[in-house]
Every structure is written in structure tokens, then in C-alpha cells.
Design an enzyme around this catalytic site. Structure first.
Site, PDB file in Angstrom:
ATOM      1  N   HIS A  65     -18.523 -35.501 -24.623  1.00 15.18           N
ATOM      2  CA  HIS A  65     -19.378 -35.306 -23.495  1.00 15.18           C
ATOM      3  C   HIS A  65     -19.323 -36.450 -22.434  1.00 15.18           C
ATOM      4  CE1 HIS A  65     -21.073 -32.500 -26.314  1.00 15.18           C
ATOM      5  NE2 HIS A  65     -21.753 -33.480 -27.121  1.00 15.18           N
ATOM      6  N   HIS A  93     -23.041 -45.993 -22.122  1.00 15.45           N
ATOM      7  CA  HIS A  93     -22.280 -44.873 -21.549  1.00 15.45           C
ATOM      8  C   HIS A  93     -22.487 -44.550 -20.119  1.00 15.45           C
ATOM      9  CE1 HIS A  93     -26.081 -42.779 -22.852  1.00 15.45           C
ATOM     10  NE2 HIS A  93     -25.736 -41.966 -21.785  1.00 15.45           N
ATOM     11  N   HIS A  95     -22.765 -41.045 -17.047  1.00 13.57           N
ATOM     12  CA  HIS A  95     -22.656 -39.809 -16.559  1.00 13.57           C
ATOM     13  C   HIS A  95     -22.403 -39.727 -15.189  1.00 13.57           C
ATOM     14  CE1 HIS A  95     -25.411 -38.597 -19.774  1.00 13.57           C
ATOM     15  NE2 HIS A  95     -26.188 -39.635 -19.684  1.00 13.57           N
ATOM     16  N   GLU A 105     -27.962 -38.750 -12.902  1.00 14.21           N
ATOM     17  CA  GLU A 105     -28.789 -37.933 -13.259  1.00 14.21           C
ATOM     18  C   GLU A 105     -30.149 -38.143 -12.565  1.00 14.21           C
ATOM     19  OE1 GLU A 105     -28.213 -38.345 -17.645  1.00 14.21           O
ATOM     20  OE2 GLU A 105     -27.309 -36.618 -17.262  1.00 14.21           O
ATOM     21  N   HIS A 118     -25.874 -45.846 -18.505  1.00 16.46           N
ATOM     22  CA  HIS A 118     -27.113 -45.743 -19.221  1.00 16.46           C
ATOM     23  C   HIS A 118     -26.918 -46.829 -20.466  1.00 16.46           C
ATOM     24  CE1 HIS A 118     -28.561 -41.650 -18.170  1.00 16.46           C
ATOM     25  NE2 HIS A 118     -28.790 -42.334 -17.219  1.00 16.46           N
ATOM     26  N   THR A 199     -31.270 -37.611 -21.853  1.00 18.20           N
ATOM     27  CA  THR A 199     -30.915 -36.603 -21.167  1.00 18.20           C
ATOM     28  C   THR A 199     -29.448 -35.554 -21.630  1.00 18.20           C
ATOM     29  OG1 THR A 199     -29.070 -37.859 -20.180  1.00 18.20           O
ATOM     30  CG2 THR A 199     -31.099 -37.873 -19.201  1.00 18.20           C
TER      31      THR A 199
HETATM   32  O1  LIG Z   1     -26.277 -40.631 -27.463  1.00 20.44           O
HETATM   33  C1  LIG Z   1     -26.882 -40.655 -26.131  1.00 20.44           C
HETATM   34  C2  LIG Z   1     -28.040 -41.118 -25.988  1.00 20.44           C
HETATM   35  C3  LIG Z   1     -28.839 -41.108 -24.821  1.00 20.44           C
HETATM   36  C4  LIG Z   1     -28.082 -40.306 -23.460  1.00 20.44           C
HETATM   37  S1  LIG Z   1     -29.071 -40.511 -22.032  1.00 20.44           S
HETATM   38  C5  LIG Z   1     -26.908 -40.065 -23.798  1.00 20.44           C
HETATM   39  O2  LIG Z   1     -26.460 -39.261 -22.610  1.00 20.44           O
HETATM   40  C6  LIG Z   1     -26.077 -40.004 -24.979  1.00 20.44           C
HETATM   41 ZN   LIG Z   2     -27.237 -40.942 -20.807  1.00 17.77          ZN
END
Ligand SMILES: Oc1ccc(S)c(O)c1
Ligand SMILES: [Zn+2]
Length: 267
Positions: A65, A93, A95, A105, A118, A199
């Protein structure tokens, strides 16, 4: 069950089928309606403070993802602002979207940014680890950083340099050159804060969100590198109907703030 994702077939509007919490009333992200935000003297009186150990950034993985840098929580801490107790960094990580006019987001007065970083922390004052903390309303805190197109981001470049070695889902590699999460945060520490969720599925409603107001710059080339990740395993068929399985977009559209309070600290 078909793995959740961001395509028409398995994307955000299908998640509630397998993850009922995704249809809850304290979901994230939300649109930050700046006119609704209330400034709160108690936030001003307890400055947000963090301590990270760059050497503790251990591995980067393609989760299918997106990319995620897993951190050894020891030695890290986040306190103050809206938080009770001490939170430790677990991972960070990002987005992003298929083009840089979208991808964050959270949106601010309806405006999207190109991406959103994040930093996920868990309440080590009350819980044993991140997994346990994720099941409690005060278990997690995510520091959110809005990313806009501009100069190349030197700290994020250390992540970009590792992307070719985690091109397919499940691949992971050691982070040899320490990445300092503190260097990815904006200069001014003004932020919005509200109670929300992860999210991504299972969308646990256990996150105190702290979203910095000042965006940080990242280059178009760096965003393009994010989009080169693949959502399927090497040697397997590409299951998603996305552009030959490229992770070109992995952001969840905003959900209603509802009756939740939106507070701000700093201008
Ligand atoms: O493993 C994750 C934890 C929190 C969030 S917002 C993610 O996108 C992945
Ligand atoms: Zn996230």
C-alpha cells in the site's frame, strides 16, 4: 477476502464491507475547515516536544500500500500538546496521488496537497506495544506533515534511494544511512489536532491526529519515485486494475468531522 487497496474494486468505498470500523464516526482523514478550529490555551501551555534516534530507523518495506520505515521505538518520545503521557515512534510512511494536484489525505479548506507524511506513535505510558495501543481510543498519535511540490527533500531522498530495492509488495531492506524523522518536520510547529483513526484498514478509531499547518517541500521527481512502487509480489500476476500494478495513488478521501472538536495551536 480480496486484499483492500486503492482501486475501484478494493478501494476506500469498499473497505467498510470487511472493516466495519471504516464506517465509524471518528474516521480520518477530514477536511480541515480552518474557520471551525478553536485555539486552546492548554495546547499553547504544553509545547509539543519530541526526541528521535535516527540510528533506530531499521528497515523499509513495501507494504503493498506504499513504503513504510519501521523504527525501533526505544529512545524515542513525543509528549505535550494534546497528549497525556509519552508516545513512542513506531513507523513512518507516506500517502500520495497519481499527480501532484492531489495525494494528501487531510485537506485544508478543501485544498489537497501533493502528499502527506505520517509518523505513527503509540502510548507507551499505558500500553505494552503498538499493536495493543491500536485498540484503545488514546492508543496512537500520528504527526501529519503536508507535502507540496518544491525543492528536493534531502531527508526523504534517503527513502527514495531505497525504493528500487523494495519495488514489489513484501520486499524489505535495511536502512543503512540513518534517517532523522525530526528533519522531515516543518520549521514552524503550529498544528491542528482532532480525534480520528488510522486512514487504512482496519481504520482503528485510536488516533490523536496532530497535523502541522506548514507544508514541507518535496520534488516532482521524488513523488514520481513513490509512484514506481508495485502493489503485487514479484513473480505474481498484477491483481489490481491499476496502471500495471503501480502504486500511483494511496490516499483515502476525506470523511465528515461530524461533531468532533477541531483545535489549533499557533497561527
Ligand atoms: O500501518 C499504518 C498505520 C497508520 C496509517 S495512517 C497507515 O497508512 C498505515
Ligand atoms: Zn498513513
Amino acid at each position: 477476502a480480496a486484499e483492500w487497496g486503492y482501486t475501484k474494486r478494493n478501494g476506500p468505498f469498499t473497505w467498510a464491507k470487511n472493516y466495519p470500523t471504516a464506517a465509524g464516526i471518528r474516521q480520518s482523514p477530514v477536511d480541515i475547515d480552518t474557520a471551525l478550529a478553536t485555539s486552546d490555551s492548554s495546547l499553547e501551555s504544553k509545547p509539543l516536544r519530541w526526541k528521535y534516534v535516527p540510528q533506530n530507523t531499521r528497515t523499509i518495506v513495501n507494504s503493498g500500500h506504499g513504503w513504510r520505515v519501521d523504527v525501533d521505538s526505544e529512545g524515542s518520545e513525543l509528549v505535550g500538546g494534546p497528549l497525556e503521557g509519552t508516545y513512542k515512534l513506531q513507523q513512518f510512511h507516506c500517502h500520495w496521488g497519481s499527480s501532484s494536484d492531489k495525494g494528501s489525505e487531510h485537506t485544508v479548506d478543501g485544498q489537497s496537497y501533493a502528499a502527506e507524511l505520517h509518523l505513527v506513535h503509540w502510548n507507551s505510558s499505558k500500553y505494552a506495544d503498538c499493536g495493543e495501543a491500536a485498540d484503545y481510543p488514546d492508543g496512537l498519535t500520528v504527526l501529519g506533515v503536508l507535502l507540496k511540490v518544491g525543492a528536493k527533500n534531502p531527508e526523504l531522498q534517503k527513502v527514495i534511494d531505497l525504493i528500487p530495492s523494495i519495488s514489489h509488495r513484501g520486499e524489505k531492506t535495511e536502512v543503512k544511512e540513518a534517517i532523522d524523522p525530526a528533519k522531515m518536520l516543518p520549521k514552524t510547529l503550529s498544528y491542528w489536532t482532532y480525534l480520528g483513526s488510522l486512514t487504512v484498514p482496519p481504520c482503528n478509531e485510536s488516533v490523536t491526529w496532530i497535523l502541522f499547518k506548514e507544508p514541507v517541500e518535496v520534488s516532482e521527481e521524488q513523488l514520481a519515485a513513490f509512484r514506481s512502487l508495485r502493489c503485487y509480489k514479484r513473480g505474481e500476476e498484477c491483481p489490481c486494475d491499476e496502471v500495471d500494478g503501480l502504486l500511483i495513488s494511496n490516499y483515502r478521501p476525506t470523511l465528515p468531522l461530524g461533531t468532533r472538536e477541531l483545535r489549533e495551536c499557533g497561527s
